[in-house]
Design an enzyme around this catalytic site. Structure first.
Site, short mmCIF file in Angstrom:
data_model
loop_
_atom_site.label_atom_id
_atom_site.label_comp_id
_atom_site.label_asym_id
_atom_site.label_seq_id
_atom_site.Cartn_x
_atom_site.Cartn_y
_atom_site.Cartn_z
N HIS A 1 -6.60 43.30 27.84
CA HIS A 1 -6.22 41.92 28.14
C HIS A 1 -4.85 41.58 27.54
CE1 HIS A 1 -7.80 37.54 28.65
NE2 HIS A 1 -6.50 37.61 28.87
N HIS B 1 -0.76 39.96 28.52
CA HIS B 1 0.14 39.27 29.45
C HIS B 1 1.55 39.78 29.19
CE1 HIS B 1 -2.88 36.21 30.70
NE2 HIS B 1 -3.32 36.35 29.46
N ASN C 1 -1.11 36.74 35.93
CA ASN C 1 -0.48 35.42 36.04
C ASN C 1 1.02 35.49 35.80
OD1 ASN C 1 -0.91 35.93 33.29
ND2 ASN C 1 -1.13 33.77 32.78
N ASP D 1 -7.72 35.12 35.58
CA ASP D 1 -7.00 34.77 34.36
C ASP D 1 -5.75 33.98 34.73
OD1 ASP D 1 -5.70 34.61 31.89
OD2 ASP D 1 -6.45 36.58 31.29
N HIS E 1 -12.26 34.48 33.52
CA HIS E 1 -11.44 33.72 32.58
C HIS E 1 -12.25 32.62 31.89
CE1 HIS E 1 -7.80 32.06 31.01
NE2 HIS E 1 -7.88 30.96 31.72
N HIS F 1 -12.40 36.88 26.55
CA HIS F 1 -12.23 36.04 25.34
C HIS F 1 -13.33 35.00 25.07
CE1 HIS F 1 -10.48 33.60 28.48
NE2 HIS F 1 -9.28 34.10 28.39
N ASP G 1 -5.67 39.39 24.32
CA ASP G 1 -5.12 38.28 25.09
C ASP G 1 -3.69 37.98 24.65
OD1 ASP G 1 -4.82 36.20 26.87
OD2 ASP G 1 -6.11 34.79 25.80
N HIS H 1 5.08 33.63 24.30
CA HIS H 1 5.88 32.49 24.76
C HIS H 1 7.07 32.36 23.84
CE1 HIS H 1 2.88 31.11 27.63
NE2 HIS H 1 1.94 31.20 26.70
C1 NCD Z 1 -2.49 32.62 28.79
C2 NCD Z 1 -1.04 32.92 29.07
O1 NCD Z 1 -0.17 32.45 28.32
O2 NCD Z 1 -0.77 33.63 30.03
N1 NCD Z 1 -2.58 31.84 27.60
C3 NCD Z 1 -3.63 31.82 26.74
O3 NCD Z 1 -3.66 30.96 25.86
N2 NCD Z 1 -4.60 32.70 26.83
C4 NCD Z 1 -2.99 31.92 29.98
C5 NCD Z 1 -4.30 31.29 29.78
O4 NCD Z 1 -5.27 32.03 29.66
O5 NCD Z 1 -4.36 30.07 29.76
#
Ligand code: NCD
Length: 387
Positions: free
Chosen positions: A18, A20, A52, A110, A137, A190, A263, A267
């Site tokens: 998991h 991103h 995503n 997700d 999700h 999660h 996860d 950012h």
């Molecule tokens: C995820 C993301 O930033 O892609 N963020 C998170 O807090 N897990 C998207 C999401 O699951 O909301």
């Protein structure tokens, strides 16, 4: 070259199902290359990317781009999920058969939970036919749209409307019924609440094909962290109460929760500096996962060492059907070397990830991956000058 692993644990390369990695679309947050470097630094030799991105991973073309970029620029083995619906908008099912053929290891919502039961039913039936797991999700976004933290004492203190545990639990219950009805394999992402763990426990007991993962932040810290870390503690699903954390730990130790998955959700600092309501959900997890697992679970005796290793290797690999997570004779090695007693302090500025959004900054941890090998090649070495 001789590697001295005296006093260290030599285990299969860790598998994170998991992550991103933000490509295509958001390279300022992370790229497949930087994300894979963060994975290697965390002891991971294989990852499964979430869809995503922009565009979403909803066509063979985008999926192929991600997999090929992973092959070309990835320090670790990069696998990918595909979106259940186009644009993760919950309206039209993707071409699951073609995506599966092109290498999608799971289908997921997700980013935004699919709410339409008809579409979901078709999706589960197709997944059963293709024998591919659905990764759910489990966030009912209709429940509360403006909350940032778990609905409870601390969200009230902060004047935040809060995100109720029930929103997650309703969807876990729903998706378990879909799996039971269709025979599809369901993987719950999660899990963060006590009742969520209980629903999965009951479903497993009656033979539903369900697996589940817990994220390190959900077994390590509570919703009180919101007071200390602000937007850095804003994550989806939110950090929950002490009872929830205890239930997640219990779920891991008894086997209800099969895997630990980060996860990893990078950012930028600029985005996380926005006011609470506008700051995005998510935190980076690849480089703190081993430290948190050992510090919070293994060292305090809450999870057996071998169980912890299984939940970071063979279990997640098996859930997604990955050729990873185990050591096999005759295969080039995917290996992690972990120093279970190495004490270190989380310093986000030293992360290999492009992003630094973590609520664990300054935390003292005990346990760290010190070397990672993929296909017999060293991709991370704590003791080499380049790291
Ligand atoms: C995820 C993301 O930033 O892609 N963020 C998170 O807090 N897990 C998207 C999401 O699951 O909301």
């Amino acid at each position: 070259r001789v590697i001295d692993a005296t006093g260290l644990l030599v285990v299969p390369g860790l598998v994170d199902i998991h992550v991103h990695f933000r490509e295509p679309g958001f390279p300022q947050k992370e790229t497949i290359q930087t994300g894979s470097l963060a994975a290697a630094a965390g002891g991971f030799s294989a990852v499964v990317c979430m869809p995503n991105t922009k565009p979403a991973i909803d066509t063979v073309e985008t999926l192929t781009y991600v997999l090929q970029t992973g092959k070309r620029h990835g320090a670790v083995k990069v696998f990918s999920s595909a979106a259940m619906t186009y644009g993760i908008e919950g309206q039209i099912l993707t071409d699951m058969e073609s995506l599966r053929k092109a290498g999608a290891v799971t289908f997921t919502d997700d980013g935004r939970t699919v709410m339409d039961p008809g579409i979901l039913y078709d999706c589960f039936c197709k997944a059963a036919e293709l024998d591919v797991p659905i990764s759910s999700h489990c966030e009912d976004h209709r429940f509360v749209t403006s909350g940032s933290f778990n609905r409870g004492k601390f969200s009230s203190l902060l004047g935040d409307p809060g995100i109720p545990a029930l929103g997650e639990e309703l969807i876990i219950a729903r998706d378990i019924l879909f799996a039971e009805e269709t025979g599809a394999r369901l993987h719950i992402q999660h899990v963060s609440t006590a009742r969520g763990v209980q629903l999965i426990r009951e479903a497993k007991a009656r033979g539903v094909r369900v697996t589940a993962e817990a994220a390190p932040h959900h077994f390590s810290i509570t919703d009180e962290q919101a007071l200390l870390s602000g937007t850095m503690a804003k994550v989806n699903p939110p950090l929950r109460t002490e009872q929830d954390v205890e239930a997640v730990v219990q779920g891991l130790s008894e086997g209800t929760l099969d895997a630990i998955a980060t996860d990893h959700a990078p950012h930028t600092i600029a985005e996380k500096s926005h006011p609470l309501e506008r700051a995005p959900f998510g935190l980076v997890g690849l480089e703190t996962a081993v430290g948190l697992t050992f510090t919070k679970l293994v060292h305090p005796g809450k999870l057996q060492l071998m169980d912890a290793i299984s939940k970071l290797t063979i279990n997640p690999a098996n859930i997604m059907g990955l050729p990873a997570g185990r050591l096999e004779e005759g295969h080039a090695a995917d290996i992690a070397i972990i120093d279970p007693n190495k004490e270190w302090i989380v310093e986000p500025d030293t992360f290999h990830s492009k992003s630094r959004n973590t609520p664990f900054s300054g935390m003292k941890l005990k346990g760290k991956a010190v070397l990672t090998m993929v296909n017999g090649n060293i991709v991370y070495d704590e003791n080499s000058p380049s790291g």
